[in-house]
Design an enzyme around this catalytic site. Structure first.
Site, short mmCIF file in Angstrom:
data_model
loop_
_atom_site.label_atom_id
_atom_site.label_comp_id
_atom_site.label_asym_id
_atom_site.label_seq_id
_atom_site.Cartn_x
_atom_site.Cartn_y
_atom_site.Cartn_z
N PHE A 121 0.85 -1.30 -0.38
CA PHE A 121 -0.08 -0.18 0.06
C PHE A 121 0.89 1.25 0.03
CE2 PHE A 121 0.75 -0.22 4.81
CZ PHE A 121 0.76 0.97 4.93
N LYS A 180 -1.02 -7.05 -9.49
CA LYS A 180 -2.08 -7.02 -8.35
C LYS A 180 -1.69 -6.08 -7.26
CE LYS A 180 -3.24 -8.27 -4.65
NZ LYS A 180 -3.59 -7.32 -3.56
N GLU A 224 -5.00 -3.62 -2.34
CA GLU A 224 -6.50 -3.25 -2.47
C GLU A 224 -6.76 -2.14 -1.66
OE1 GLU A 224 -4.66 -5.85 -0.86
OE2 GLU A 224 -5.68 -6.25 1.06
N SER A 261 4.99 -7.16 3.34
CA SER A 261 5.63 -7.45 4.59
C SER A 261 6.57 -8.52 4.64
CB SER A 261 4.49 -7.53 5.53
OG SER A 261 3.55 -8.49 5.29
N CYS A 284 9.61 1.65 3.62
CA CYS A 284 10.46 0.61 3.85
C CYS A 284 11.95 1.05 4.05
CB CYS A 284 10.27 -0.67 2.73
SG CYS A 284 11.17 0.06 1.08
N GLU A 310 8.83 -4.68 13.17
CA GLU A 310 8.67 -3.49 12.20
C GLU A 310 7.13 -2.81 12.69
OE1 GLU A 310 7.19 -4.10 8.17
OE2 GLU A 310 8.77 -2.43 7.49
#
Ligand code: NAD
Length: 499
Positions: free
Chosen positions: A150, A174, A177, A227, A282, A384
Protein backbone atom coordinates in the site's frame (compact mmCIF):
# COMPACT_ATOMS: atom_id res chain seq x y z
CA UNK A 1 -21.44 7.93 -3.70
CA UNK A 2 -18.16 6.04 -3.69
CA UNK A 3 -16.73 5.11 -7.09
CA UNK A 4 -16.88 1.44 -7.98
CA UNK A 5 -13.53 0.38 -9.41
CA UNK A 6 -12.81 -2.38 -11.89
CA UNK A 7 -10.06 -4.63 -13.23
CA UNK A 8 -8.21 -4.09 -16.51
CA UNK A 9 -7.79 -7.20 -18.62
CA UNK A 10 -6.88 -7.59 -22.28
CA UNK A 11 -7.03 -3.86 -22.93
CA UNK A 12 -10.51 -3.43 -21.42
CA UNK A 13 -12.03 -2.34 -18.15
CA UNK A 14 -13.64 -5.37 -16.59
CA UNK A 15 -16.25 -4.73 -13.92
CA UNK A 16 -16.01 -6.67 -10.67
CA UNK A 17 -17.70 -10.03 -11.07
CA UNK A 18 -19.90 -11.33 -8.30
CA UNK A 19 -16.85 -11.37 -6.03
CA UNK A 20 -16.73 -9.46 -2.73
CA UNK A 21 -15.87 -5.76 -2.62
CA UNK A 22 -13.48 -3.90 -0.35
CA UNK A 23 -13.58 -0.30 0.83
CA UNK A 24 -10.94 2.21 -0.19
CA UNK A 25 -10.85 4.98 2.40
CA UNK A 26 -9.40 8.46 2.62
CA UNK A 27 -7.08 8.04 5.63
CA UNK A 28 -7.47 11.71 6.58
CA UNK A 29 -11.23 11.55 6.94
CA UNK A 30 -12.11 7.87 7.26
CA UNK A 31 -14.58 8.39 4.39
CA UNK A 32 -15.10 5.52 1.92
CA UNK A 33 -14.00 6.99 -1.41
CA UNK A 34 -14.20 3.89 -3.59
CA UNK A 35 -15.27 0.26 -3.62
CA UNK A 36 -12.80 -2.19 -5.09
CA UNK A 37 -13.80 -5.59 -6.47
CA UNK A 38 -11.76 -8.57 -5.27
CA UNK A 39 -10.98 -10.65 -8.33
CA UNK A 40 -12.06 -14.29 -8.24
CA UNK A 41 -9.76 -17.13 -9.29
CA UNK A 42 -11.49 -17.27 -12.69
CA UNK A 43 -11.06 -13.53 -13.28
CA UNK A 44 -7.34 -13.77 -12.44
CA UNK A 45 -7.01 -16.82 -14.70
CA UNK A 46 -8.56 -14.77 -17.51
CA UNK A 47 -5.98 -12.02 -16.93
CA UNK A 48 -3.15 -14.58 -17.07
CA UNK A 49 -4.61 -16.01 -20.28
CA UNK A 50 -4.82 -12.58 -21.82
CA UNK A 51 -1.17 -11.90 -20.90
CA UNK A 52 -0.13 -15.28 -22.33
CA UNK A 53 -1.95 -14.58 -25.61
CA UNK A 54 -0.35 -11.15 -25.94
CA UNK A 55 3.19 -12.28 -25.12
CA UNK A 56 4.52 -13.83 -28.38
CA UNK A 57 3.54 -10.77 -30.46
CA UNK A 58 4.93 -8.41 -27.82
CA UNK A 59 8.22 -10.28 -27.64
CA UNK A 60 8.42 -10.08 -31.45
CA UNK A 61 8.33 -6.26 -31.32
CA UNK A 62 11.95 -5.11 -31.58
CA UNK A 63 13.48 -3.97 -28.31
CA UNK A 64 13.95 -0.50 -29.81
CA UNK A 65 10.24 -0.24 -30.56
CA UNK A 66 9.34 -1.52 -27.08
CA UNK A 67 11.64 1.23 -25.77
CA UNK A 68 9.76 3.77 -27.88
CA UNK A 69 6.55 2.77 -26.09
CA UNK A 70 8.40 3.41 -22.82
CA UNK A 71 9.47 6.88 -24.02
CA UNK A 72 5.85 7.75 -24.77
CA UNK A 73 4.72 6.25 -21.45
CA UNK A 74 7.28 8.36 -19.58
CA UNK A 75 5.99 11.51 -21.29
CA UNK A 76 2.38 10.60 -20.44
CA UNK A 77 3.17 9.89 -16.78
CA UNK A 78 4.98 13.23 -16.58
CA UNK A 79 2.01 14.94 -18.17
CA UNK A 80 -0.32 13.34 -15.60
CA UNK A 81 1.96 13.54 -12.59
CA UNK A 82 -0.32 15.87 -10.62
CA UNK A 83 -3.30 13.60 -11.16
CA UNK A 84 -1.29 10.50 -10.19
CA UNK A 85 0.15 12.19 -7.09
CA UNK A 86 -3.36 13.20 -6.07
CA UNK A 87 -4.52 9.58 -6.40
CA UNK A 88 -1.56 8.43 -4.28
CA UNK A 89 -2.25 11.01 -1.58
CA UNK A 90 -6.03 10.59 -1.51
CA UNK A 91 -5.80 6.84 -0.95
CA UNK A 92 -2.54 6.64 1.02
CA UNK A 93 -2.64 9.91 2.98
CA UNK A 94 0.94 11.08 2.33
CA UNK A 95 1.57 14.73 1.47
CA UNK A 96 1.25 15.76 -2.16
CA UNK A 97 4.93 16.74 -2.43
CA UNK A 98 5.95 13.34 -1.06
CA UNK A 99 3.57 11.59 -3.46
CA UNK A 100 4.96 13.57 -6.38
CA UNK A 101 8.49 12.60 -5.39
CA UNK A 102 7.52 8.93 -5.33
CA UNK A 103 5.94 9.10 -8.80
CA UNK A 104 9.13 10.78 -10.04
CA UNK A 105 11.19 7.87 -8.67
CA UNK A 106 8.89 5.56 -10.65
CA UNK A 107 9.44 7.63 -13.81
CA UNK A 108 13.19 7.17 -13.36
CA UNK A 109 12.73 3.41 -13.72
CA UNK A 110 10.80 4.00 -16.95
CA UNK A 111 13.74 6.12 -18.14
CA UNK A 112 16.05 3.17 -17.45
CA UNK A 113 13.66 0.89 -19.34
CA UNK A 114 13.95 3.24 -22.34
CA UNK A 115 17.53 1.99 -22.72
CA UNK A 116 16.53 -1.67 -22.74
CA UNK A 117 18.20 -2.49 -26.08
CA UNK A 118 21.55 -1.72 -24.53
CA UNK A 119 20.82 -4.15 -21.66
CA UNK A 120 19.59 -6.97 -23.92
CA UNK A 121 22.19 -6.81 -26.69
CA UNK A 122 24.25 -9.65 -25.29
CA UNK A 123 27.74 -10.88 -26.03
CA UNK A 124 29.46 -12.27 -29.09
CA UNK A 125 32.69 -14.20 -29.49
CA UNK A 126 34.00 -14.87 -32.96
CA UNK A 127 36.08 -17.98 -33.63
CA UNK A 128 35.62 -19.86 -30.39
CA UNK A 129 36.78 -22.76 -32.56
CA UNK A 130 37.85 -22.92 -36.16
CA UNK A 131 34.92 -21.42 -38.08
CA UNK A 132 32.81 -21.48 -34.88
CA UNK A 133 31.16 -18.39 -33.32
CA UNK A 134 29.26 -18.06 -30.07
CA UNK A 135 26.70 -15.48 -28.98
CA UNK A 136 24.62 -15.07 -25.87
CA UNK A 137 21.55 -12.91 -25.35
CA UNK A 138 18.84 -12.49 -22.76
CA UNK A 139 15.30 -13.58 -23.65
CA UNK A 140 11.97 -12.74 -21.96
CA UNK A 141 10.42 -15.28 -19.61
CA UNK A 142 6.80 -15.02 -20.80
CA UNK A 143 4.05 -13.99 -18.38
CA UNK A 144 5.19 -12.45 -15.10
CA UNK A 145 3.19 -11.18 -12.14
CA UNK A 146 3.67 -8.35 -9.65
CA UNK A 147 2.09 -7.99 -6.21
CA UNK A 148 2.55 -4.62 -4.53
CA UNK A 149 2.08 -2.98 -1.09
CA UNK A 150 0.00 0.00 0.00
CA UNK A 151 2.79 2.45 0.75
CA UNK A 152 3.91 3.30 -2.80
CA UNK A 153 0.85 2.94 -5.04
CA UNK A 154 2.65 4.17 -8.20
CA UNK A 155 6.38 3.78 -7.55
CA UNK A 156 6.57 0.12 -6.55
CA UNK A 157 4.43 -1.10 -9.50
CA UNK A 158 6.75 1.03 -11.67
CA UNK A 159 9.79 -0.76 -10.22
CA UNK A 160 8.36 -3.85 -11.86
CA UNK A 161 6.19 -3.66 -14.97
CA UNK A 162 8.19 -1.17 -17.11
CA UNK A 163 11.28 -3.36 -16.72
CA UNK A 164 9.46 -6.63 -17.33
CA UNK A 165 7.53 -5.30 -20.34
CA UNK A 166 10.55 -3.59 -21.91
CA UNK A 167 12.28 -6.98 -21.73
CA UNK A 168 9.46 -8.52 -23.82
CA UNK A 169 7.34 -10.09 -21.08
CA UNK A 170 3.66 -9.47 -20.44
CA UNK A 171 2.48 -8.65 -16.96
CA UNK A 172 -0.35 -9.20 -14.47
CA UNK A 173 -0.27 -6.64 -11.66
CA UNK A 174 -2.13 -7.10 -8.38
CA UNK A 175 -1.88 -3.78 -6.53
CA UNK A 176 -2.70 -3.33 -2.86
CA UNK A 177 -6.45 -3.39 -2.32
CA UNK A 178 -6.02 -0.32 -0.07
CA UNK A 179 -4.69 1.90 -2.90
CA UNK A 180 -5.89 0.45 -6.22
CA UNK A 181 -6.62 3.43 -8.43
CA UNK A 182 -3.08 4.44 -9.49
CA UNK A 183 -2.41 1.08 -11.12
CA UNK A 184 -5.67 1.36 -13.07
CA UNK A 185 -4.60 4.75 -14.41
CA UNK A 186 -1.06 3.58 -15.23
CA UNK A 187 -2.32 0.74 -17.41
CA UNK A 188 -4.48 3.20 -19.38
CA UNK A 189 -1.46 5.44 -19.93
CA UNK A 190 0.72 2.50 -21.00
CA UNK A 191 -1.87 1.45 -23.58
CA UNK A 192 -2.18 5.04 -24.79
CA UNK A 193 1.60 4.93 -25.22
CA UNK A 194 1.24 1.96 -27.58
CA UNK A 195 1.46 -1.22 -25.50
CA UNK A 196 -0.72 -3.94 -27.04
CA UNK A 197 -3.87 -4.96 -25.16
CA UNK A 198 -3.00 -7.73 -22.69
CA UNK A 199 0.62 -6.61 -22.25
CA UNK A 200 -0.27 -5.15 -18.84
CA UNK A 201 -3.30 -6.42 -16.95
CA UNK A 202 -4.41 -5.17 -13.54
CA UNK A 203 -6.42 -7.42 -11.25
CA UNK A 204 -7.59 -6.12 -7.93
CA UNK A 205 -8.00 -8.41 -4.99
CA UNK A 206 -6.60 -10.12 -1.96
CA UNK A 207 -5.18 -13.54 -1.08
CA UNK A 208 -7.44 -15.33 -3.60
CA UNK A 209 -5.90 -13.32 -6.46
CA UNK A 210 -2.36 -13.77 -5.11
CA UNK A 211 -2.78 -17.52 -4.67
CA UNK A 212 -4.12 -17.86 -8.21
CA UNK A 213 -1.05 -16.05 -9.58
CA UNK A 214 1.23 -18.28 -7.50
CA UNK A 215 -0.42 -21.49 -8.68
CA UNK A 216 -0.98 -20.88 -12.42
CA UNK A 217 1.68 -22.69 -14.48
CA UNK A 218 1.61 -19.96 -17.16
CA UNK A 219 3.11 -17.44 -14.72
CA UNK A 220 6.88 -17.78 -15.04
CA UNK A 221 8.02 -15.32 -12.39
CA UNK A 222 6.62 -13.29 -9.51
CA UNK A 223 7.83 -9.97 -8.11
CA UNK A 224 6.50 -9.17 -4.66
CA UNK A 225 6.92 -6.21 -2.31
CA UNK A 226 5.22 -6.17 1.10
CA UNK A 227 5.60 -7.40 4.67
CA UNK A 228 8.10 -10.12 5.60
CA UNK A 229 5.61 -12.90 6.49
CA UNK A 230 3.76 -12.53 3.18
CA UNK A 231 7.04 -12.14 1.26
CA UNK A 232 8.23 -15.44 2.70
CA UNK A 233 4.90 -17.11 1.90
CA UNK A 234 4.96 -15.82 -1.69
CA UNK A 235 8.57 -16.95 -2.12
CA UNK A 236 8.01 -20.44 -0.73
CA UNK A 237 4.75 -21.03 -2.60
CA UNK A 238 5.96 -19.54 -5.88
CA UNK A 239 9.26 -21.42 -5.92
CA UNK A 240 7.54 -24.67 -4.89
CA UNK A 241 5.42 -24.18 -8.00
CA UNK A 242 8.55 -23.83 -10.14
CA UNK A 243 8.52 -20.05 -10.53
CA UNK A 244 11.30 -17.54 -10.27
CA UNK A 245 10.47 -15.26 -7.31
CA UNK A 246 11.88 -12.02 -5.91
CA UNK A 247 10.01 -11.14 -2.69
CA UNK A 248 10.99 -7.97 -0.86
CA UNK A 249 9.84 -7.77 2.76
CA UNK A 250 9.83 -5.49 5.78
CA UNK A 251 12.54 -3.42 7.37
CA UNK A 252 13.99 -2.08 10.60
CA UNK A 253 16.54 0.38 9.32
CA UNK A 254 19.22 1.59 11.73
CA UNK A 255 21.08 4.89 11.56
CA UNK A 256 24.34 4.85 13.52
CA UNK A 257 25.35 8.28 14.82
CA UNK A 258 29.07 8.40 15.64
CA UNK A 259 30.56 10.80 18.22
CA UNK A 260 32.18 12.86 15.44
CA UNK A 261 29.00 13.21 13.34
CA UNK A 262 27.61 16.60 12.38
CA UNK A 263 24.67 16.48 14.80
CA UNK A 264 22.64 19.15 13.02
CA UNK A 265 22.90 17.18 9.80
CA UNK A 266 22.09 13.92 11.62
CA UNK A 267 19.04 15.50 13.29
CA UNK A 268 17.68 16.83 10.00
CA UNK A 269 18.29 13.44 8.40
CA UNK A 270 16.49 11.58 11.18
CA UNK A 271 13.49 13.90 11.10
CA UNK A 272 12.86 13.26 7.41
CA UNK A 273 13.77 9.58 7.46
CA UNK A 274 11.82 8.62 10.58
CA UNK A 275 8.74 10.82 10.21
CA UNK A 276 8.39 11.50 6.46
CA UNK A 277 5.39 9.63 5.06
CA UNK A 278 4.42 8.96 8.72
CA UNK A 279 7.15 6.32 8.85
CA UNK A 280 5.32 4.17 6.29
CA UNK A 281 8.39 3.64 4.09
CA UNK A 282 10.42 0.48 3.83
CA UNK A 283 13.50 2.73 3.88
CA UNK A 284 12.33 4.76 6.89
CA UNK A 285 14.85 4.94 9.72
CA UNK A 286 13.13 3.50 12.78
CA UNK A 287 16.21 2.99 14.99
CA UNK A 288 18.88 5.57 15.80
CA UNK A 289 21.95 3.99 17.39
CA UNK A 290 23.98 6.59 19.22
CA UNK A 291 27.61 5.80 19.99
CA UNK A 292 28.45 7.09 23.46
CA UNK A 293 26.02 8.68 25.92
CA UNK A 294 26.92 12.31 25.12
CA UNK A 295 25.77 11.78 21.52
CA UNK A 296 22.55 10.13 22.74
CA UNK A 297 21.79 13.05 25.07
CA UNK A 298 22.62 15.69 22.47
CA UNK A 299 20.54 13.99 19.79
CA UNK A 300 17.48 13.58 22.02
CA UNK A 301 17.76 17.23 23.03
CA UNK A 302 17.66 18.28 19.37
CA UNK A 303 14.99 15.81 18.26
CA UNK A 304 12.46 16.39 21.05
CA UNK A 305 11.31 19.94 20.07
CA UNK A 306 11.38 19.07 16.38
CA UNK A 307 9.13 16.03 16.84
CA UNK A 308 6.80 17.91 19.17
CA UNK A 309 6.33 20.60 16.54
CA UNK A 310 5.88 18.34 13.50
CA UNK A 311 3.09 19.66 11.32
CA UNK A 312 0.64 16.86 10.76
CA UNK A 313 -2.27 17.24 8.40
CA UNK A 314 -4.25 15.97 5.44
CA UNK A 315 -2.59 15.89 2.04
CA UNK A 316 -4.55 18.98 1.10
CA UNK A 317 -2.47 20.98 3.62
CA UNK A 318 0.57 22.11 1.59
CA UNK A 319 2.56 22.81 4.76
CA UNK A 320 2.08 19.39 6.36
CA UNK A 321 5.26 17.42 7.14
CA UNK A 322 3.38 14.15 7.34
CA UNK A 323 -0.13 12.77 6.99
CA UNK A 324 -2.21 10.09 8.69
CA UNK A 325 -1.65 6.32 8.81
CA UNK A 326 -3.23 4.18 6.12
CA UNK A 327 -6.14 2.61 8.07
CA UNK A 328 -7.77 2.66 11.48
CA UNK A 329 -6.51 -0.89 12.01
CA UNK A 330 -2.93 0.18 11.31
CA UNK A 331 -3.38 3.20 13.59
CA UNK A 332 -4.41 0.82 16.41
CA UNK A 333 -1.37 -1.36 15.70
CA UNK A 334 1.08 1.55 15.85
CA UNK A 335 -0.59 2.91 19.01
CA UNK A 336 -0.37 -0.58 20.50
CA UNK A 337 3.39 -0.59 19.90
CA UNK A 338 3.73 2.70 21.80
CA UNK A 339 1.79 1.18 24.74
CA UNK A 340 4.04 -1.87 24.51
CA UNK A 341 7.24 0.19 24.54
CA UNK A 342 6.13 1.84 27.78
CA UNK A 343 5.35 -1.59 29.28
CA UNK A 344 8.72 -2.91 28.14
CA UNK A 345 10.47 -0.10 30.02
CA UNK A 346 11.67 2.15 27.20
CA UNK A 347 11.65 5.86 28.00
CA UNK A 348 8.90 7.62 26.04
CA UNK A 349 10.41 11.03 25.32
CA UNK A 350 7.68 12.25 22.95
CA UNK A 351 4.26 10.60 22.99
CA UNK A 352 2.26 10.88 19.76
CA UNK A 353 -0.81 9.08 21.11
CA UNK A 354 -2.60 12.21 22.24
CA UNK A 355 -2.57 13.91 18.84
CA UNK A 356 -5.84 14.82 17.21
CA UNK A 357 -6.66 17.20 14.40
CA UNK A 358 -9.68 19.43 14.60
CA UNK A 359 -12.15 18.66 11.85
CA UNK A 360 -10.45 15.33 11.09
CA UNK A 361 -11.47 13.32 14.14
CA UNK A 362 -12.23 10.25 12.01
CA UNK A 363 -8.82 10.35 10.34
CA UNK A 364 -5.96 8.02 11.31
CA UNK A 365 -3.68 10.77 12.58
CA UNK A 366 -1.05 10.02 15.18
CA UNK A 367 1.75 12.27 16.40
CA UNK A 368 5.45 11.50 16.13
CA UNK A 369 6.94 9.51 19.05
CA UNK A 370 10.47 8.94 20.33
CA UNK A 371 11.58 6.19 22.66
CA UNK A 372 14.97 6.50 24.34
CA UNK A 373 17.01 3.69 25.95
CA UNK A 374 15.44 0.99 23.82
CA UNK A 375 17.22 -2.36 24.16
CA UNK A 376 17.69 -5.24 21.75
CA UNK A 377 15.41 -7.64 23.66
CA UNK A 378 12.34 -5.37 23.36
CA UNK A 379 9.64 -6.16 20.80
CA UNK A 380 9.50 -2.48 19.78
CA UNK A 381 13.13 -2.95 18.68
CA UNK A 382 12.78 -6.34 17.04
CA UNK A 383 9.53 -5.81 15.11
CA UNK A 384 8.65 -3.46 12.28
CA UNK A 385 6.19 -0.82 13.54
CA UNK A 386 5.73 1.03 10.21
CA UNK A 387 4.66 4.30 11.80
CA UNK A 388 6.19 7.58 13.06
CA UNK A 389 7.94 6.00 16.04
CA UNK A 390 11.71 6.38 16.44
CA UNK A 391 13.63 4.16 18.86
CA UNK A 392 16.97 5.40 20.19
CA UNK A 393 19.35 2.64 21.22
CA UNK A 394 22.50 3.67 23.08
CA UNK A 395 25.67 1.78 22.21
CA UNK A 396 28.96 2.17 24.06
CA UNK A 397 31.14 1.90 20.97
CA UNK A 398 31.16 1.41 17.21
CA UNK A 399 31.48 -2.39 17.37
CA UNK A 400 28.37 -2.65 19.54
CA UNK A 401 26.48 -0.42 17.08
CA UNK A 402 27.58 -2.52 14.10
CA UNK A 403 26.63 -5.68 16.02
CA UNK A 404 23.08 -4.37 16.43
CA UNK A 405 22.81 -3.71 12.70
CA UNK A 406 24.17 -7.13 11.85
CA UNK A 407 22.26 -9.17 14.41
CA UNK A 408 18.85 -7.81 13.43
CA UNK A 409 16.92 -10.30 11.32
CA UNK A 410 15.94 -7.59 8.82
CA UNK A 411 18.57 -6.10 6.53
CA UNK A 412 16.98 -3.62 4.13
CA UNK A 413 18.85 -0.35 4.70
CA UNK A 414 21.24 1.17 7.25
CA UNK A 415 23.20 4.39 7.50
CA UNK A 416 26.18 5.74 9.37
CA UNK A 417 26.68 9.42 10.17
CA UNK A 418 30.32 10.26 10.77
CA UNK A 419 33.22 12.42 9.59
CA UNK A 420 35.61 9.48 9.90
CA UNK A 421 36.38 7.84 6.57
CA UNK A 422 37.75 4.72 8.25
CA UNK A 423 34.57 4.12 10.21
CA UNK A 424 32.43 4.80 7.14
CA UNK A 425 34.43 2.41 5.01
CA UNK A 426 34.40 -0.30 7.66
CA UNK A 427 30.62 0.08 8.04
CA UNK A 428 30.00 -0.09 4.27
CA UNK A 429 32.10 -3.25 4.10
CA UNK A 430 30.93 -5.15 7.17
CA UNK A 431 27.22 -4.20 7.51
CA UNK A 432 25.06 -7.20 6.54
CA UNK A 433 22.59 -4.92 4.80
CA UNK A 434 21.44 -4.54 1.18
CA UNK A 435 21.51 -0.72 0.94
CA UNK A 436 23.96 1.34 2.98
CA UNK A 437 24.11 5.12 3.38
CA UNK A 438 27.10 7.16 4.49
CA UNK A 439 25.73 10.47 5.75
CA UNK A 440 22.69 9.64 3.61
CA UNK A 441 19.71 8.51 5.70
CA UNK A 442 17.53 6.89 3.03
CA UNK A 443 19.97 5.28 0.61
CA UNK A 444 17.44 4.28 -2.05
CA UNK A 445 19.47 3.27 -5.13
CA UNK A 446 18.76 5.23 -8.32
CA UNK A 447 16.93 3.44 -11.12
CA UNK A 448 20.07 2.31 -12.96
CA UNK A 449 21.29 0.54 -9.82
CA UNK A 450 19.14 -2.10 -8.12
CA UNK A 451 16.98 -2.00 -4.99
CA UNK A 452 16.83 -4.73 -2.38
CA UNK A 453 17.70 -5.84 1.13
CA UNK A 454 19.46 -8.80 2.72
CA UNK A 455 18.44 -11.34 5.35
CA UNK A 456 14.66 -11.50 5.92
CA UNK A 457 14.10 -8.29 3.95
CA UNK A 458 14.42 -10.14 0.63
CA UNK A 459 13.65 -13.70 -0.38
CA UNK A 460 15.16 -14.67 -3.72
CA UNK A 461 18.34 -13.83 -5.57
CA UNK A 462 17.63 -10.67 -7.47
CA UNK A 463 17.09 -7.09 -6.39
CA UNK A 464 14.62 -4.90 -8.28
CA UNK A 465 15.08 -2.62 -11.31
CA UNK A 466 18.44 -1.66 -12.83
CA UNK A 467 20.69 -4.48 -14.08
CA UNK A 468 19.31 -6.99 -11.52
CA UNK A 469 15.79 -6.26 -12.78
CA UNK A 470 16.83 -7.14 -16.33
CA UNK A 471 18.43 -10.38 -15.13
CA UNK A 472 15.31 -11.28 -13.15
CA UNK A 473 12.93 -10.75 -16.08
CA UNK A 474 15.06 -12.54 -18.68
CA UNK A 475 16.94 -15.78 -19.19
CA UNK A 476 20.15 -16.33 -21.03
CA UNK A 477 20.48 -18.27 -24.25
CA UNK A 478 23.90 -19.04 -25.72
CA UNK A 479 24.17 -20.10 -29.34
CA UNK A 480 27.25 -21.81 -30.75
CA UNK A 481 27.35 -21.94 -34.54
CA UNK A 482 29.72 -23.24 -37.15
CA UNK A 483 30.39 -21.30 -40.37
CA UNK A 484 31.20 -21.87 -43.11
CA UNK A 485 29.30 -25.07 -43.57
CA UNK A 486 31.96 -26.28 -45.99
CA UNK A 487 34.26 -27.46 -43.18
CA UNK A 488 33.84 -31.22 -42.66
CA UNK A 489 35.23 -32.61 -39.45
CA UNK A 490 33.61 -36.01 -39.35
CA UNK A 491 32.12 -37.56 -36.21
CA UNK A 492 33.77 -36.53 -32.92
CA UNK A 493 33.47 -38.85 -29.94
CA UNK A 494 35.58 -36.86 -27.48
CA UNK A 495 34.62 -33.67 -25.64
CA UNK A 496 35.14 -30.78 -28.10
CA UNK A 497 37.90 -28.38 -26.99
CA UNK A 498 39.12 -25.06 -28.32
CA UNK A 499 41.46 -25.39 -31.27
P1 NAD B 1 1.29 -6.71 2.94
O1 NAD B 1 2.31 -7.78 3.03
O2 NAD B 1 0.16 -6.73 3.91
O3 NAD B 1 0.61 -6.70 1.49
C1 NAD B 1 1.38 -6.72 0.31
C2 NAD B 1 0.58 -7.39 -0.79
O4 NAD B 1 0.32 -8.74 -0.43
C3 NAD B 1 -0.76 -6.73 -1.06
O5 NAD B 1 -0.98 -6.68 -2.45
C4 NAD B 1 -1.75 -7.66 -0.36
O6 NAD B 1 -3.01 -7.69 -0.99
C5 NAD B 1 -1.08 -9.01 -0.46
N1 NAD B 1 -1.41 -9.88 0.68
C6 NAD B 1 -1.70 -9.50 1.95
N2 NAD B 1 -1.95 -10.57 2.72
C7 NAD B 1 -1.80 -11.65 1.94
C8 NAD B 1 -1.93 -13.06 2.17
N3 NAD B 1 -2.24 -13.55 3.37
N4 NAD B 1 -1.70 -13.90 1.14
C9 NAD B 1 -1.38 -13.42 -0.08
N5 NAD B 1 -1.25 -12.09 -0.35
C10 NAD B 1 -1.46 -11.23 0.64
O7 NAD B 1 2.09 -5.31 3.00
P2 NAD B 1 1.48 -3.85 3.10
O8 NAD B 1 0.92 -3.65 4.47
O9 NAD B 1 0.64 -3.53 1.93
O10 NAD B 1 2.81 -2.98 2.94
C11 NAD B 1 3.65 -2.64 4.00
C12 NAD B 1 4.81 -3.59 4.10
O11 NAD B 1 5.54 -3.60 2.88
C13 NAD B 1 5.83 -3.18 5.17
O12 NAD B 1 6.25 -4.34 5.84
C14 NAD B 1 6.97 -2.59 4.37
O13 NAD B 1 8.24 -2.64 5.00
C15 NAD B 1 6.94 -3.44 3.16
N6 NAD B 1 7.59 -2.78 2.03
C16 NAD B 1 8.81 -3.26 1.65
C17 NAD B 1 9.47 -2.67 0.61
C18 NAD B 1 10.81 -3.18 0.18
O14 NAD B 1 11.27 -2.73 -0.85
N7 NAD B 1 11.45 -4.08 0.89
C19 NAD B 1 8.90 -1.57 -0.06
C20 NAD B 1 7.66 -1.11 0.34
C21 NAD B 1 7.01 -1.74 1.39
Amino acid sequence: MADVLHHHVGGRRVPGDAAPMGDVTNPATGEVIARVPFGSASLVAEAIRSAAEAQPAWAAVTSQNRARVMYRFKALVEEHIDELAERVSREHGKTLSDARGSVTRGIEVVEFACGISQMLKGEFSADVGTGVDSHAARHPLGVVAGITPFNFPAMVPMWMFPMAIACGNTFVLKPSEKVPSCALRLVELLEEAGAHPGVLNVVNGDKVAVDTLLADPAVQAVSFVGSTPIAEYVYRTGTANGKRVQALGGAKNHMVVMPDADLEQATDALMGAAFGSAGERCMAVSVAVTVGNPVGDALIERLRPRVESLRIGPYTDPDADMGPLITRQHYEKVRGYIDLGVEEGAELVVDGRGFSLQGYENGNFIGGSIFDRVTRDMRIYKEEIFGPVLSVVRADDYEEALGLVNDHELGNGAAIFTRDGDAARDFSTRARIGMVGVNVPIPVPVAYHSFGGWKRSLFGDHHMHGPEGVRFYTRLKTVTERWPSGIRQGAEYVMPVLQ
